[in-house]
Design a protein around this motif. Structure first.
Motif, short mmCIF file in Angstrom:
data_model
loop_
_atom_site.label_atom_id
_atom_site.label_comp_id
_atom_site.label_asym_id
_atom_site.label_seq_id
_atom_site.Cartn_x
_atom_site.Cartn_y
_atom_site.Cartn_z
N VAL A 212 10.88 77.85 24.27
CA VAL A 212 9.79 76.80 24.15
C VAL A 212 8.76 76.96 23.02
CG1 VAL A 212 9.89 76.45 26.63
CG2 VAL A 212 8.33 78.18 25.65
N ASP A 213 8.15 76.08 22.50
CA ASP A 213 7.18 76.30 21.52
C ASP A 213 5.89 76.96 21.68
OD1 ASP A 213 8.76 74.65 19.60
OD2 ASP A 213 8.24 73.06 21.02
N GLY A 214 5.52 77.25 22.90
CA GLY A 214 4.08 77.55 23.56
C GLY A 214 4.43 77.83 24.82
N LEU A 215 3.62 78.80 25.51
CA LEU A 215 3.60 78.96 26.85
C LEU A 215 2.14 79.71 27.16
CD1 LEU A 215 6.15 80.94 28.89
CD2 LEU A 215 3.78 81.77 29.02
N ALA A 216 1.63 78.93 28.29
CA ALA A 216 0.46 79.53 28.94
C ALA A 216 0.68 80.33 30.22
CB ALA A 216 -0.54 78.26 29.40
N ASP A 217 0.32 81.60 30.13
CA ASP A 217 0.80 82.52 31.22
C ASP A 217 -0.26 82.52 32.28
OD1 ASP A 217 2.25 84.33 32.64
OD2 ASP A 217 1.54 85.91 31.37
N GLY A 218 -0.38 81.45 33.13
CA GLY A 218 -1.36 81.59 34.20
C GLY A 218 -0.86 82.62 35.26
N SER A 219 0.27 83.03 35.40
CA SER A 219 0.51 83.97 36.42
C SER A 219 0.36 85.56 35.97
CB SER A 219 1.91 83.64 36.90
OG SER A 219 2.93 83.93 35.86
N VAL A 220 0.13 85.68 34.83
CA VAL A 220 -0.23 86.97 34.30
C VAL A 220 0.90 87.86 34.21
CG1 VAL A 220 -2.20 88.82 33.96
CG2 VAL A 220 -2.63 86.66 35.05
N GLN A 221 1.99 87.39 33.93
CA GLN A 221 3.18 88.05 33.82
C GLN A 221 3.45 88.73 32.66
OE1 GLN A 221 5.65 84.77 35.99
NE2 GLN A 221 6.72 86.59 36.42
N ASP A 222 2.63 88.71 31.77
CA ASP A 222 2.77 89.23 30.47
C ASP A 222 3.95 89.21 29.58
OD1 ASP A 222 -0.10 89.37 30.67
OD2 ASP A 222 -0.17 91.44 31.67
N ALA A 223 4.46 90.68 29.45
CA ALA A 223 5.53 90.96 28.78
C ALA A 223 6.89 90.20 29.27
CB ALA A 223 5.84 92.50 28.61
N LEU A 224 6.94 89.93 30.59
CA LEU A 224 8.19 89.35 31.35
C LEU A 224 8.46 88.09 30.90
CD1 LEU A 224 7.69 90.51 35.26
CD2 LEU A 224 9.32 91.25 33.38
N VAL A 225 7.28 87.20 30.36
CA VAL A 225 7.37 85.80 29.87
C VAL A 225 7.65 85.63 28.60
CG1 VAL A 225 6.22 85.00 32.15
CG2 VAL A 225 5.02 85.25 29.98
N LEU A 226 7.46 86.73 27.71
CA LEU A 226 7.55 86.54 26.25
C LEU A 226 8.94 86.11 26.06
CD1 LEU A 226 5.46 89.32 24.79
CD2 LEU A 226 4.72 87.35 25.60
N PRO A 227 10.20 86.28 26.59
CA PRO A 227 11.57 86.07 26.13
C PRO A 227 11.76 84.59 26.25
CG PRO A 227 11.82 87.91 27.26
CD PRO A 227 10.39 87.53 27.58
N ALA A 228 10.78 83.73 26.98
CA ALA A 228 11.03 82.19 27.17
C ALA A 228 10.68 81.54 25.73
CB ALA A 228 10.19 81.89 28.23
N VAL A 229 9.89 82.18 25.21
CA VAL A 229 9.26 81.60 23.73
C VAL A 229 10.13 82.00 22.54
CG1 VAL A 229 7.13 81.27 22.23
CG2 VAL A 229 7.00 81.92 24.89
N ARG A 230 10.25 80.83 21.86
CA ARG A 230 11.25 81.00 20.40
C ARG A 230 10.55 81.92 19.48
NH1 ARG A 230 8.63 78.44 16.65
NH2 ARG A 230 7.01 76.59 16.97
N ASP A 231 11.14 82.39 18.60
CA ASP A 231 10.40 83.29 17.46
C ASP A 231 9.40 82.12 16.57
OD1 ASP A 231 12.47 85.13 18.03
OD2 ASP A 231 13.73 84.66 16.34
N ARG A 232 8.26 83.01 16.72
CA ARG A 232 7.07 82.38 16.11
C ARG A 232 6.31 81.37 16.67
NH1 ARG A 232 10.95 83.04 12.53
NH2 ARG A 232 11.57 80.91 12.44
N GLY A 233 6.84 81.28 18.20
CA GLY A 233 6.13 80.60 18.85
C GLY A 233 4.86 81.15 19.43
N LYS A 234 4.11 80.49 20.35
CA LYS A 234 2.73 80.84 20.67
C LYS A 234 2.39 81.00 22.29
CE LYS A 234 0.90 78.61 16.67
NZ LYS A 234 -0.21 77.74 15.79
N VAL A 235 1.79 82.07 22.62
CA VAL A 235 1.52 82.37 23.85
C VAL A 235 0.01 82.36 24.17
CG1 VAL A 235 2.09 84.09 25.82
CG2 VAL A 235 3.98 83.59 24.13
#
Length: 311
Positions: A212-235
């Motif tokens: 995905v292009d961006g991710l808003a991590d409302g569940s506070v999973q931090d490093a666990l969710v980073l792989p969902a984002v494309r290279d140079r995407g935003k979190v």
């Protein structure tokens, strides 16, 4: 003046009804007779003393609360946004006894807006802090229309607002949910819903293999969710998480204090509620004396909508 606060940091039982003095008004500020104050996880951290080191006020009581709604009873010089008698909602940056859980509250005029038409104080008190946090998260990511945005914790207050505001911004939204919350998240407007959990990044990648292009991590999973984002995407993260150090994605800690006097953003949220693009959700109300129970209910998890203390 009644407030709900702590004289010693601790668990929910540390909260009690306390007496606090009126706050001075001053130019550019408004005095609000508070009718409702929403409860958030930030309030529980303040109550427990997590922010004691950064609070310049070192004497009790400390009053939590970042959301309030009520009526304007006095305005300072130079204020033309609101007038005496207006029903308003506002975001509060707590300091010492200055928090949302109090009957009388003085705020910068830019931190308040009129209550959305058709909403009462209880419903309106659920919007300012979480709504502005969601708006800030999206503004920091600055994704162009048509981009794909992932949202974790989508059934929660912050996540739900990100879903709705992202849809209004023209984004494609993929959001997580438990089986019980799936319909709720779809009703909020998510285009794609995946099952929540520690493997949510895999589930998101299954739907969007390039990430995905961006991710808003409302569940506070931090490093666990980073792989969902494309290279140079935003979190956009909450609780100050700054990423894994790899630099593969841009991590943007979202601190709502930056938007605490963003009058235009607060007014826009009000308009979007009136237009039906943003939904106000109240789970339960509590009397001031029941504030400890409100914090216990929040800590137990599973709350859908906001808990609100009413004065």
């Amino acid at each position: 003046m009644r407030a709900v606060g702590v004289t010693e940091f601790g668990g929910p039982e540390a909260l009690s009804v306390v007496d606090v003095p009126d706050e001075p008004l001053g130019p550019g500020r408004v005095r609000v007779r508070v009718r409702a104050a929403a409860v958030s996880p930030t309030d529980t951290h303040l109550r427990s003393g997590a922010y004691a080191g950064r609070d310049p006020v070192k004497t009790p009581p400390w009053v939590p609360g970042m959301d309030a709604a009520g009526e304007v009873v006095e305005v300072g010089g130079g204020v033309d946004r609101v007038a005496v008698g207006d029903a308003v909602m506002g975001i509060v940056v707590p300091t010492g006894a200055h928090g949302g859980y109090r009957e009388d509250l003085v705020l910068p005029a830019a931190s308040v807006a009129r209550v959305p038409a058709g909403a009462d104080a209880v419903a309106a008190s659920t919007l300012p802090m979480n709504g502005l946090t969601a708006r800030l998260a999206l503004d920091q990511m600055a994704l162009p229309a048509g981009s794909v945005l992932a949202v974790t914790g989508a059934a929660g207050a912050f996540g739900g607002y990100v879903v709705q505001l992202g849809e209004a911004d023209g984004l494609t939204v993929v959001a997580d949910a438990s089986e019980a919350d799936e319909q709720l998240v779809r009703d909020l407007g998510a285009d794609v819903v995946v099952r929540r959990g520690d493997d949510v990044a895999e589930r998101i990648r299954a739907e969007f293999p390039d990430g995905v292009d961006g991710l808003a991590d409302g569940s506070v999973q931090d490093a666990l969710v980073l792989p969902a984002v494309r290279d140079r995407g935003k979190v956009a993260t909450v609780r100050g998480y700054r990423g894994d150090g790899s630099g593969r994605v841009e991590v943007l800690p979202t601190l709502v204090r930056r938007y605490a006097e963003n009058a235009a953003a607060l007014d826009r949220l009000r308009e979007q509620v009136e237009q039906g693009a943003v939904t106000l959700r109240v789970a339960r109300t509590f009397a001031p004396e029941e504030a400890p129970e409100a914090h216990r209910v929040l800590a137990a998890g599973g709350v859908r909508g906001r808990l609100v203390i009413t004065f």
